[in-house]
Design a protein around this motif. Sequence first.
Motif, mmCIF file in Angstrom:
data_model
loop_
_atom_site.group_PDB
_atom_site.id
_atom_site.type_symbol
_atom_site.label_atom_id
_atom_site.label_comp_id
_atom_site.label_asym_id
_atom_site.label_seq_id
_atom_site.Cartn_x
_atom_site.Cartn_y
_atom_site.Cartn_z
ATOM 1 N N CYS A 109 -0.870 3.317 10.499
ATOM 2 C CA CYS A 109 0.193 2.401 10.075
ATOM 3 C C CYS A 109 -0.010 1.988 8.622
ATOM 4 N N TYR A 110 -1.250 1.590 8.282
ATOM 5 C CA TYR A 110 -1.535 1.180 6.908
ATOM 6 C C TYR A 110 -1.260 2.322 5.930
ATOM 7 N N ARG A 111 -1.705 3.533 6.281
ATOM 8 C CA ARG A 111 -1.492 4.660 5.378
ATOM 9 C C ARG A 111 0.002 4.952 5.217
ATOM 10 N N TRP A 112 0.786 4.771 6.282
ATOM 11 C CA TRP A 112 2.231 4.961 6.180
ATOM 12 C C TRP A 112 2.820 3.956 5.207
ATOM 13 N N LEU A 113 2.369 2.709 5.276
ATOM 14 C CA LEU A 113 2.862 1.679 4.357
ATOM 15 C C LEU A 113 2.529 2.035 2.910
ATOM 16 N N VAL A 114 1.302 2.520 2.688
ATOM 17 C CA VAL A 114 0.892 2.904 1.329
ATOM 18 C C VAL A 114 1.680 4.114 0.856
ATOM 19 N N ASP A 115 1.740 5.157 1.681
ATOM 20 C CA ASP A 115 2.383 6.413 1.286
ATOM 21 C C ASP A 115 3.877 6.234 1.029
ATOM 22 N N HIS A 171 2.467 -0.259 -3.854
ATOM 23 C CA HIS A 171 1.228 0.353 -4.338
ATOM 24 C C HIS A 171 1.462 1.273 -5.537
ATOM 25 N N GLN A 172 2.573 2.002 -5.542
ATOM 26 C CA GLN A 172 2.798 2.949 -6.636
ATOM 27 C C GLN A 172 2.908 2.234 -7.978
ATOM 28 N N GLN A 173 3.717 1.177 -8.032
ATOM 29 C CA GLN A 173 3.873 0.423 -9.283
ATOM 30 C C GLN A 173 2.552 -0.244 -9.688
ATOM 31 N N LEU A 174 1.873 -0.831 -8.716
ATOM 32 C CA LEU A 174 0.639 -1.552 -9.006
ATOM 33 C C LEU A 174 -0.459 -0.612 -9.493
ATOM 34 N N MET A 175 -0.560 0.563 -8.877
ATOM 35 C CA MET A 175 -1.594 1.504 -9.296
ATOM 36 C C MET A 175 -1.290 2.104 -10.657
ATOM 37 N N ARG A 176 -0.019 2.285 -10.978
ATOM 38 C CA ARG A 176 0.319 2.755 -12.330
ATOM 39 C C ARG A 176 -0.141 1.748 -13.372
ATOM 40 N N LEU A 177 0.101 0.469 -13.111
ATOM 41 C CA LEU A 177 -0.328 -0.571 -14.038
ATOM 42 C C LEU A 177 -1.842 -0.592 -14.178
ATOM 43 N N ALA A 178 -2.542 -0.499 -13.045
ATOM 44 C CA ALA A 178 -4.006 -0.535 -13.083
ATOM 45 C C ALA A 178 -4.572 0.665 -13.822
ATOM 46 N N CYS A 233 -12.793 -1.370 0.148
ATOM 47 C CA CYS A 233 -12.461 -0.069 -0.457
ATOM 48 C C CYS A 233 -11.528 0.782 0.389
ATOM 49 N N GLY A 234 -11.452 0.538 1.715
ATOM 50 C CA GLY A 234 -10.680 1.436 2.564
ATOM 51 C C GLY A 234 -11.228 2.846 2.473
ATOM 52 N N ASP A 235 -10.349 3.824 2.368
ATOM 53 C CA ASP A 235 -10.817 5.214 2.282
ATOM 54 C C ASP A 235 -11.107 5.638 0.840
ATOM 55 N N ALA A 236 -11.068 4.679 -0.084
ATOM 56 C CA ALA A 236 -11.379 4.906 -1.509
ATOM 57 C C ALA A 236 -10.374 5.806 -2.214
ATOM 58 N N SER A 237 -9.259 6.108 -1.583
ATOM 59 C CA SER A 237 -8.271 6.971 -2.235
ATOM 60 C C SER A 237 -7.673 6.297 -3.467
ATOM 61 N N LEU A 238 -7.503 4.969 -3.418
ATOM 62 C CA LEU A 238 -6.947 4.276 -4.575
ATOM 63 C C LEU A 238 -7.932 4.289 -5.740
ATOM 64 N N ALA A 239 -9.207 4.047 -5.452
ATOM 65 C CA ALA A 239 -10.223 4.070 -6.507
ATOM 66 C C ALA A 239 -10.344 5.464 -7.114
ATOM 67 N N ALA A 240 -10.275 6.482 -6.279
ATOM 68 C CA ALA A 240 -10.354 7.859 -6.787
ATOM 69 C C ALA A 240 -9.187 8.163 -7.713
ATOM 70 N N GLU A 241 -8.005 7.721 -7.319
ATOM 71 C CA GLU A 241 -6.813 7.928 -8.148
ATOM 72 C C GLU A 241 -6.932 7.167 -9.471
ATOM 73 N N MET A 242 -7.358 5.922 -9.391
ATOM 74 C CA MET A 242 -7.392 5.043 -10.551
ATOM 75 C C MET A 242 -8.416 5.492 -11.595
ATOM 76 N N THR A 243 -9.498 6.119 -11.152
ATOM 77 C CA THR A 243 -10.592 6.474 -12.066
ATOM 78 C C THR A 243 -10.601 7.961 -12.421
ATOM 79 N N ARG A 244 -9.570 8.686 -12.030
ATOM 80 C CA ARG A 244 -9.580 10.140 -12.207
ATOM 81 C C ARG A 244 -9.837 10.554 -13.654
ATOM 82 N N GLU A 245 -9.302 9.805 -14.614
ATOM 83 C CA GLU A 245 -9.481 10.167 -16.020
ATOM 84 C C GLU A 245 -10.491 9.270 -16.734
#
Length: 235
Positions: free
Chosen positions: A16-22, A28-35, A55-67
């Motif tokens: 359910c949580y992943r569906w909300l994020v996806d 999440h999309q707007q917030l992660m772009r800003l971060a 951290c959850g599954d750390a997918s957000l941290a992985a995305e945010m720190t990719r570069e």
Amino acid sequence: MKHRSEVDIFNEQWQCYRWLVDNNIMGHQQLMRLATRKLRQHFGHQAVHLLDLGCGDASLAAEMTRELSLTSYTAVDLAESVLAMAKQNMRQPGVDAEFFLSDIFAPLPVNGSYNLIFSSFAIHHGSLTEKQALFSELRNKAEPDTLFVLIDAIRLDHQSRDQYIEKVGEYFRSIPALQSDWQNIVLDHVSQCDFPESIAQLCEIGEQAQWRLLEHQIVKELPDYPAAFMVFQAK
């Protein structure tokens, strides 16, 4: 009828949580772009030592720190199952990673200091006293000028908690694609676990703990689900 196992219940809630994020239900999309944009501007090629709270599954941290030049990653979460996912998502060459099973509002079982602290939709689960204690503990683990990037649900300035729960409940009930079982999960979670603060209150909590609020932005596209991007810096 067999009782559902804790694993089954967790898996349903996690899906359910992943569906909300996806599906970007909470911005999440707007917030992660800003971060992501902020961190690229601030750190450039500087080595990053990241503490990820809830951290959850750390997918957000992985995305945010990719570069970014991520050198160390320390994660804290209350769910053992998602920490296993996080270990897979943050298995990166050259990154020294540690994972701790803990409530973020308990004394944190982490050592060392960090120049980046991140939390996504976790801190609003604590009481005011727990938030104050956490901000103070994080300041003690922060290097000078450390950034604390927070994306989270908030209350608007005029809202009481009851008004927030009512408004957010109406929002989730208005989403046709949110299946009924998941809708019940979300509504129960909001009523039992959400204790968001206003940005003004979070700013005050930060000031008391020697964190300065540098910038903030509310997701304008979701007026019925107030969520914000906030950046604090250690004084």
